[in-house]
Design a protein around this motif. Structure first.
Motif, PDB file in Angstrom:
ATOM      1  N   MET A  77       0.970  -1.192   0.010  1.00 60.63           N
ATOM      2  CA  MET A  77      -0.165   0.071   0.064  1.00 60.63           C
ATOM      3  C   MET A  77       0.825   1.348  -0.043  1.00 60.63           C
ATOM      4  SD  MET A  77      -2.952   0.873   2.483  1.00 60.63           S
ATOM      5  CE  MET A  77      -3.566   2.704   2.388  1.00 60.63           C
ATOM      6  N   ILE A  78       0.453   2.134  -0.870  1.00 59.07           N
ATOM      7  CA  ILE A  78       1.263   3.338  -0.975  1.00 59.07           C
ATOM      8  C   ILE A  78       0.474   4.401   0.195  1.00 59.07           C
ATOM      9  CG2 ILE A  78       1.734   5.436  -2.039  1.00 59.07           C
ATOM     10  CD1 ILE A  78       3.153   2.820  -3.268  1.00 59.07           C
ATOM     11  N   ASP A  79       1.194   4.651   1.287  1.00 55.37           N
ATOM     12  CA  ASP A  79       0.553   5.626   2.411  1.00 55.37           C
ATOM     13  C   ASP A  79       1.766   6.671   2.649  1.00 55.37           C
ATOM     14  OD1 ASP A  79       2.175   4.123   3.781  1.00 55.37           O
ATOM     15  OD2 ASP A  79       0.552   3.316   5.001  1.00 55.37           O
ATOM     16  N   ASN A  80       2.613   6.848   1.805  1.00 58.21           N
ATOM     17  CA  ASN A  80       3.700   7.947   2.354  1.00 58.21           C
ATOM     18  C   ASN A  80       4.436   8.241   1.041  1.00 58.21           C
ATOM     19  OD1 ASN A  80       6.229   6.242   2.371  1.00 58.21           O
ATOM     20  ND2 ASN A  80       5.256   5.529   4.402  1.00 58.21           N
ATOM     21  N   TYR A  81       5.184   9.399   1.232  1.00 58.21           N
ATOM     22  CA  TYR A  81       5.862   9.946   0.047  1.00 58.21           C
ATOM     23  C   TYR A  81       7.092   9.104  -0.343  1.00 58.21           C
ATOM     24  CZ  TYR A  81       8.468  13.309  -2.800  1.00 58.21           C
ATOM     25  OH  TYR A  81       9.284  13.718  -3.660  1.00 58.21           O
ATOM     26  N   PHE A  82       7.724   8.391   0.624  1.00 62.45           N
ATOM     27  CA  PHE A  82       8.972   7.631   0.457  1.00 62.45           C
ATOM     28  C   PHE A  82       8.176   6.414  -0.592  1.00 62.45           C
ATOM     29  CE2 PHE A  82      11.383   3.665   1.033  1.00 62.45           C
ATOM     30  CZ  PHE A  82      12.336   3.997   0.973  1.00 62.45           C
ATOM     31  N   LYS A  83       7.273   5.625  -0.335  1.00 62.97           N
ATOM     32  CA  LYS A  83       6.758   4.601  -0.841  1.00 62.97           C
ATOM     33  C   LYS A  83       6.360   4.989  -2.250  1.00 62.97           C
ATOM     34  CE  LYS A  83       5.117   2.096   3.266  1.00 62.97           C
ATOM     35  NZ  LYS A  83       3.775   1.384   3.913  1.00 62.97           N
ATOM     36  N   LEU A  84       5.742   6.006  -2.379  1.00 61.32           N
ATOM     37  CA  LEU A  84       5.241   6.501  -3.845  1.00 61.32           C
ATOM     38  C   LEU A  84       6.601   6.617  -4.784  1.00 61.32           C
ATOM     39  CD1 LEU A  84       3.245   7.895  -5.749  1.00 61.32           C
ATOM     40  CD2 LEU A  84       3.859  10.240  -4.770  1.00 61.32           C
ATOM     41  N   ILE A  85       7.811   7.452  -4.194  1.00 59.28           N
ATOM     42  CA  ILE A  85       8.972   7.724  -5.063  1.00 59.28           C
ATOM     43  C   ILE A  85       9.360   6.076  -5.123  1.00 59.28           C
ATOM     44  CG2 ILE A  85      11.021   8.605  -5.234  1.00 59.28           C
ATOM     45  CD1 ILE A  85       8.596  10.698  -5.665  1.00 59.28           C
ATOM     46  N   ASP A  86       9.814   5.486  -4.247  1.00 59.77           N
ATOM     47  CA  ASP A  86      10.203   3.984  -4.345  1.00 59.77           C
ATOM     48  C   ASP A  86       9.513   3.121  -5.244  1.00 59.77           C
ATOM     49  OD1 ASP A  86      12.343   2.314  -3.376  1.00 59.77           O
ATOM     50  OD2 ASP A  86      10.905   1.096  -2.599  1.00 59.77           O
ATOM     51  N   ASN A  87       8.158   3.135  -5.251  1.00 61.53           N
ATOM     52  CA  ASN A  87       7.396   2.065  -6.336  1.00 61.53           C
ATOM     53  C   ASN A  87       7.321   2.718  -7.707  1.00 61.53           C
ATOM     54  OD1 ASN A  87       6.395  -0.270  -4.624  1.00 61.53           O
ATOM     55  ND2 ASN A  87       6.118   1.406  -3.471  1.00 61.53           N
ATOM     56  N   LEU A  88       7.367   3.975  -7.804  1.00 63.49           N
ATOM     57  CA  LEU A  88       7.367   4.621  -9.220  1.00 63.49           C
ATOM     58  C   LEU A  88       8.762   4.080  -9.955  1.00 63.49           C
ATOM     59  CD1 LEU A  88       6.167   8.193  -8.843  1.00 63.49           C
ATOM     60  CD2 LEU A  88       5.333   6.412 -10.481  1.00 63.49           C
ATOM     61  N   LYS A  89       9.951   4.243  -9.017  1.00 63.51           N
ATOM     62  CA  LYS A  89      11.225   3.768  -9.367  1.00 63.51           C
ATOM     63  C   LYS A  89      11.181   2.440 -10.007  1.00 63.51           C
ATOM     64  CE  LYS A  89      13.833   6.295  -6.270  1.00 63.51           C
ATOM     65  NZ  LYS A  89      14.983   6.439  -5.425  1.00 63.51           N
ATOM     66  N   ASN A  90      10.608   1.496  -9.073  1.00 60.86           N
ATOM     67  CA  ASN A  90      10.531   0.179  -9.303  1.00 60.86           C
ATOM     68  C   ASN A  90       9.703  -0.205 -10.851  1.00 60.86           C
ATOM     69  OD1 ASN A  90      11.962  -0.542  -7.195  1.00 60.86           O
ATOM     70  ND2 ASN A  90      10.256  -0.795  -5.806  1.00 60.86           N
ATOM     71  N   GLU A  91       8.714   0.584 -10.962  1.00 59.56           N
ATOM     72  CA  GLU A  91       7.715   0.594 -12.014  1.00 59.56           C
ATOM     73  C   GLU A  91       8.377   0.946 -13.434  1.00 59.56           C
ATOM     74  OE1 GLU A  91       4.918  -1.490 -12.308  1.00 59.56           O
ATOM     75  OE2 GLU A  91       5.106  -1.590 -10.415  1.00 59.56           O
ATOM     76  N   ALA A  92       9.390   1.828 -13.220  1.00 62.41           N
ATOM     77  CA  ALA A  92      10.245   2.388 -14.303  1.00 62.41           C
ATOM     78  C   ALA A  92      11.246   1.001 -14.757  1.00 62.41           C
ATOM     79  CB  ALA A  92      10.881   3.490 -13.993  1.00 62.41           C
ATOM     80  N   LEU A  93      11.810   0.632 -13.772  1.00 61.78           N
ATOM     81  CA  LEU A  93      12.739  -0.450 -13.991  1.00 61.78           C
ATOM     82  C   LEU A  93      12.454  -1.511 -14.807  1.00 61.78           C
ATOM     83  CD1 LEU A  93      15.083  -0.119 -10.829  1.00 61.78           C
ATOM     84  CD2 LEU A  93      15.723   0.591 -13.214  1.00 61.78           C
ATOM     85  N   LYS A  94      11.054  -1.951 -14.762  1.00 62.17           N
ATOM     86  CA  LYS A  94      10.346  -2.839 -15.456  1.00 62.17           C
ATOM     87  C   LYS A  94      10.260  -2.532 -17.202  1.00 62.17           C
ATOM     88  CE  LYS A  94       7.647  -4.352 -11.423  1.00 62.17           C
ATOM     89  NZ  LYS A  94       6.242  -4.632 -10.991  1.00 62.17           N
ATOM     90  N   GLU A  95      10.319  -1.459 -17.356  1.00 60.86           N
ATOM     91  CA  GLU A  95      10.432  -1.003 -18.752  1.00 60.86           C
ATOM     92  C   GLU A  95      11.582  -1.494 -19.656  1.00 60.86           C
ATOM     93  OE1 GLU A  95       7.978   0.836 -21.147  1.00 60.86           O
ATOM     94  OE2 GLU A  95       7.036  -0.053 -19.500  1.00 60.86           O
ATOM     95  N   PRO A  96      11.285  -1.987 -20.600  1.00 64.66           N
ATOM     96  CA  PRO A  96      12.647  -2.598 -21.612  1.00 64.66           C
ATOM     97  C   PRO A  96      13.487  -1.238 -21.786  1.00 64.66           C
ATOM     98  CG  PRO A  96      10.471  -2.966 -22.548  1.00 64.66           C
ATOM     99  CD  PRO A  96      10.227  -2.312 -21.480  1.00 64.66           C
ATOM    100  N   ASN A  97      14.922  -1.814 -21.490  1.00 66.42           N
ATOM    101  CA  ASN A  97      16.213  -0.879 -21.534  1.00 66.42           C
ATOM    102  C   ASN A  97      16.178   0.273 -20.604  1.00 66.42           C
ATOM    103  OD1 ASN A  97      16.731  -2.534 -23.829  1.00 66.42           O
ATOM    104  ND2 ASN A  97      15.233  -1.447 -25.140  1.00 66.42           N
ATOM    105  N   CYS A  98      15.325   0.535 -19.643  1.00 64.48           N
ATOM    106  CA  CYS A  98      15.503   1.498 -18.826  1.00 64.48           C
ATOM    107  C   CYS A  98      16.835   1.344 -17.972  1.00 64.48           C
ATOM    108  CB  CYS A  98      14.199   1.591 -17.663  1.00 64.48           C
ATOM    109  SG  CYS A  98      14.486   2.833 -16.684  1.00 64.48           S
TER     110      CYS A  98
END
Length: 143
Positions: free
Chosen positions: A1-22
């Motif tokens: 669950m995203i319930d703070n700023y740290f988790k928001l940023i951390d999980n956005l970074k994780n989703e970006a790394l799932k993109e090919p060639n990121c």
């Protein structure tokens, strides 16, 4: 669950790394690209904007960047920008589907050409995320 700023940023970074060639993720300053001579492209960067707190919610405004290096012909900027729009949309789509508690505001895409260490092109999206927050008083345990 995203319930703070740290988790928001951390999980956005994780989703970006799932993109090919990121290959690189940067936060909070896209201009770190200027001090990284062996930078691996494409780059996902997050720069923070205004954060508003109201009751049990935070509304966080962010710029999310897709940056790639131009080839020797310097004519591939359109391909980079097109790929960037799609990659950022993919990241946001996966993110909001994985975290339904997060409300995503409207997406406004902007294309650019920029000289960092390398000549680059890309796109950034300005977007707001509204997330529930857990309020705790100083001295209370936070889970």
């Amino acid at each position: 669950m995203i319930d703070n700023y740290f988790k928001l940023i951390d999980n956005l970074k994780n989703e970006a790394l799932k993109e090919p060639n990121c290959r690189t993720v940067l936060y909070p300053d896209i201009y770190e690209m200027n001090s990284t001579p062996d930078l691996k492209y494409w780059v996902f960067a997050i720069t923070p904007g205004i954060i508003q707190a109201e009751d049990d919610y935070l509304t966080v405004n962010l710029n999310l960047y897709y940056v790639d290096r131009l080839d020797d012909s310097k004519n591939n900027y359109l391909e980079i920008q097109s790929a960037g729009i799609q990659a950022l949309r993919n990241i946001l789509f996966r993110f909001v589907n994985k975290y339904p508690e997060v409300d995503l505001g409207s997406e406004q895409f902007n294309i650019f050409y920029q000289k960092f260490i390398d000549e680059c092109s890309g796109v950034y999206v300005n977007v707001s995320f509204t997330i529930p927050t857990s309020n705790c008083l100083i001295g209370e345990d936070y889970e």
